[in-house]
Design an enzyme around this catalytic site. Sequence first.
Site, short mmCIF file in Angstrom:
data_model
loop_
_atom_site.label_atom_id
_atom_site.label_comp_id
_atom_site.label_asym_id
_atom_site.label_seq_id
_atom_site.Cartn_x
_atom_site.Cartn_y
_atom_site.Cartn_z
N ARG A 43 68.26 35.15 33.04
CA ARG A 43 67.29 34.52 33.96
C ARG A 43 65.99 34.32 33.21
NH1 ARG A 43 65.54 37.49 39.47
NH2 ARG A 43 63.78 38.52 38.52
N SER A 112 71.88 36.40 46.25
CA SER A 112 70.78 37.30 46.61
C SER A 112 70.61 37.35 48.12
CB SER A 112 69.45 36.80 46.02
OG SER A 112 69.43 36.96 44.63
N LYS A 141 58.75 40.97 40.97
CA LYS A 141 59.06 39.85 41.83
C LYS A 141 58.62 40.19 43.24
CE LYS A 141 62.95 36.75 42.76
NZ LYS A 141 64.40 36.58 42.77
#
Lengths: 211, 211
Positions: A43, A112, A141
């Site tokens: 990612r 997710s 995050k």
Amino acid sequence: MSGDIHDIRGLHVIVDGEHTLGRTHADVASAALRGGARVIQLRDKRLTVRELYPVALELRELTREHGAVFIVNDSVELALASGADGVHLGQGDMPADVARRLMGPDRIIGVSTHSVDEAMAAEQSGADYIGFGPMFVTATKDAGAAKGPEGLKLVRGCVRIPVVAIGGIKASNAKQVIDAGADGIAVITAVTAAEDVEAAAREIAGQFGVH
Amino acid sequence: MSGDIHDIRGLHVIVDGEHTLGRTHADVASAALRGGARVIQLRDKRLTVRELYPVALELRELTREHGAVFIVNDSVELALASGADGVHLGQGDMPADVARRLMGPDRIIGVSTHSVDEAMAAEQSGADYIGFGPMFVTATKDAGAAKGPEGLKLVRGCVRIPVVAIGGIKASNAKQVIDAGADGIAVITAVTAAEDVEAAAREIAGQFGVH
């Protein structure tokens, strides 16, 4: 166990170039794999698809050498192009059922989720596993309020597919997440920003009984 | 002619929700098609893949009804998922030869180029057409110095695949671009931000001899 690409139980290390203390994706992934990571997820939202493509090929090779699983975050096309084992989709990405048409039945699709409803919807749409979190408060995050091991236990009881806990997990709190029923634990900085990546991975991976 | 999805000669209208005066992608595309647009390209960098997916399906349907071509900007996965005729790739997107593996031989792959070298490299990598520009100075996108009809003529002489000119083209200067050898002309605001989208499209599309 390491031969089954659908076995995603254990430690997932999300390799994000923003959190590697300047080391390459491949260096960090390599060390994490030596430390026992079961899944490497690529990612990196700073890079273009063009830039990510060679990195994905490199991580594909490394994970194969270790009999580990390689998953690409967000991008179905990058997962397909690099021969990844799967893709991990967020709420802004391709819906899982549409991704399935493109990926075929044999690749892994993770989704997710942040609630029981989202978890059940993901299972319904054909996800092979769900990410669930955030477990704890995290700086990496902004993903909403911490769900904690209690939240995980709830979700674990509502779906049959593997649940991978994420968000603020480190060696010192991993045990309570595993005890709450997590099939996997996904980390970023706890491993990728550690001075000794291999040791940091081993310290968490070692908490999964059989691994 | 309108039956051949590989015939991309004529007017390309790039529908970008940022430049439609608040009208929907479908409304603008519809009017452009009535005005004679040969290709509709979906591009909207503000939206997520998840948000773009239903829009892409809608434009796929509309273009099919008009026997026109539907192309998705940047995203190979969105092109595949929506059944688009092709994808248009920028320099940060999947390389054309990699995209070809995912798209198969029958879909269209276009590549943005800004020089003779890039144009020839795109042809070499298997692109079906190239975008080339900017023709004129434009406010929509910062894409470097204007190449003008002279630059286009140069490129036109160096590749065999269709060349679609882009950048600052409008009804009043389209003729000189076509005369310089453009197989297609791609516009955004000249059509999508016009009060009468259909008339604006017709005014440019009409300048291609046979259309």
